[in-house]
Motif scaffolding. Structure first.
Motif, short mmCIF file in Angstrom:
data_model
loop_
_atom_site.label_atom_id
_atom_site.label_comp_id
_atom_site.label_asym_id
_atom_site.label_seq_id
_atom_site.Cartn_x
_atom_site.Cartn_y
_atom_site.Cartn_z
N LEU A 1 16.32 58.35 40.56
CA LEU A 1 17.33 59.13 39.78
C LEU A 1 16.42 59.43 38.25
N ARG A 2 16.03 58.37 37.70
CA ARG A 2 15.41 58.56 36.29
C ARG A 2 14.60 59.73 36.43
N LEU A 3 13.79 59.89 37.52
CA LEU A 3 12.80 60.92 37.49
C LEU A 3 13.32 62.35 37.39
N ARG A 4 14.49 62.53 38.22
CA ARG A 4 15.24 63.71 38.55
C ARG A 4 16.09 64.00 37.27
N LEU A 5 16.50 63.03 36.63
CA LEU A 5 17.38 63.16 35.54
C LEU A 5 17.03 62.35 34.28
N PRO A 6 15.76 62.50 33.60
CA PRO A 6 15.22 61.82 32.68
C PRO A 6 15.97 61.99 31.52
N ASP A 7 16.78 62.80 31.07
CA ASP A 7 17.18 62.71 29.79
C ASP A 7 18.91 62.10 29.79
N VAL A 8 19.25 61.84 30.92
CA VAL A 8 20.61 61.02 31.21
C VAL A 8 20.48 59.50 30.99
N LEU A 9 21.25 58.97 30.14
CA LEU A 9 21.41 57.44 30.09
C LEU A 9 22.16 56.92 31.07
N PHE A 10 21.88 55.80 31.60
CA PHE A 10 22.49 55.26 32.81
C PHE A 10 22.79 53.57 32.58
N ASP A 11 23.97 53.26 32.80
CA ASP A 11 24.45 51.99 32.66
C ASP A 11 25.16 51.61 33.81
N THR A 12 24.94 50.50 34.67
CA THR A 12 25.52 50.03 35.73
C THR A 12 25.83 48.50 35.62
N THR A 13 27.06 48.33 36.10
CA THR A 13 27.55 47.10 36.27
C THR A 13 27.97 46.58 37.62
N ALA A 14 28.10 45.27 38.00
CA ALA A 14 28.96 45.06 39.36
C ALA A 14 29.63 43.82 38.97
N ASP A 15 30.79 43.69 39.63
CA ASP A 15 31.84 42.63 39.27
C ASP A 15 32.72 42.71 40.63
N THR A 16 33.79 41.82 40.45
CA THR A 16 34.73 41.93 41.95
C THR A 16 35.12 43.07 42.32
N ASP A 17 35.40 44.10 41.21
CA ASP A 17 35.99 45.34 41.53
C ASP A 17 35.02 46.46 42.08
N GLY A 18 33.83 46.06 42.29
CA GLY A 18 32.97 46.90 42.66
C GLY A 18 31.59 47.23 42.00
N VAL A 19 31.03 48.16 42.06
CA VAL A 19 29.99 48.73 41.25
C VAL A 19 30.34 50.00 40.41
#
Length: 110
Positions: free
Chosen positions: A4-22
């Motif tokens: 995904l970083r290769l296809r969208l190099p200018d997009v900033l991503f932040d991910t988290t996972a907890d009991t409510d999901g991803v």
């Protein structure tokens, strides 16, 4: 994430996972943003705003990666030529899909 970083190099991503999901938050560094939440037992919920439709771009990038065989991180490489052309490739450095990288900034010393 690598694909995904290769296809969208200018997009900033932040991910988290907890009991409510991803949860993922995306931003293009300007005015477009998106959030995606995937609850453990439900359908993903997405919101987006701005000129760019980041959820749509992400979905297209994901589909392209799947259609290409879900190429793994270790099936990629990077090439820098003598004239500073640089690119990431998938599968094979000569015949694989390529993603150009920006030219390195020139550095002046002294």
């Amino acid at each position: 994430m690598w694909a995904l970083r290769l296809r969208l190099p200018d997009v900033l991503f932040d991910t988290t996972a907890d009991t409510d999901g991803v949860h993922a938050r995306l931003h293009d560094g300007a005015e477009s943003w998106a959030t995606i939440s995937t609850p453990p037992n439900g359908r993903p919920i997405a919101s987006q705003s701005g000129l760019r439709r980041l959820v749509d771009e992400l979905e297209t990038a994901w589909d392209t990666w799947i259609e290409a065989g879900a190429i793994g991180l270790y099936d990629h490489g990077m090439t820098v030529t003598a004239d500073y052309e640089q690119f990431v490739w998938a599968g094979d450095p000569d015949t694989g899909t390529r993603w150009p990288l920006p030219a390195p900034a020139s550095i002046t010393i002294g």
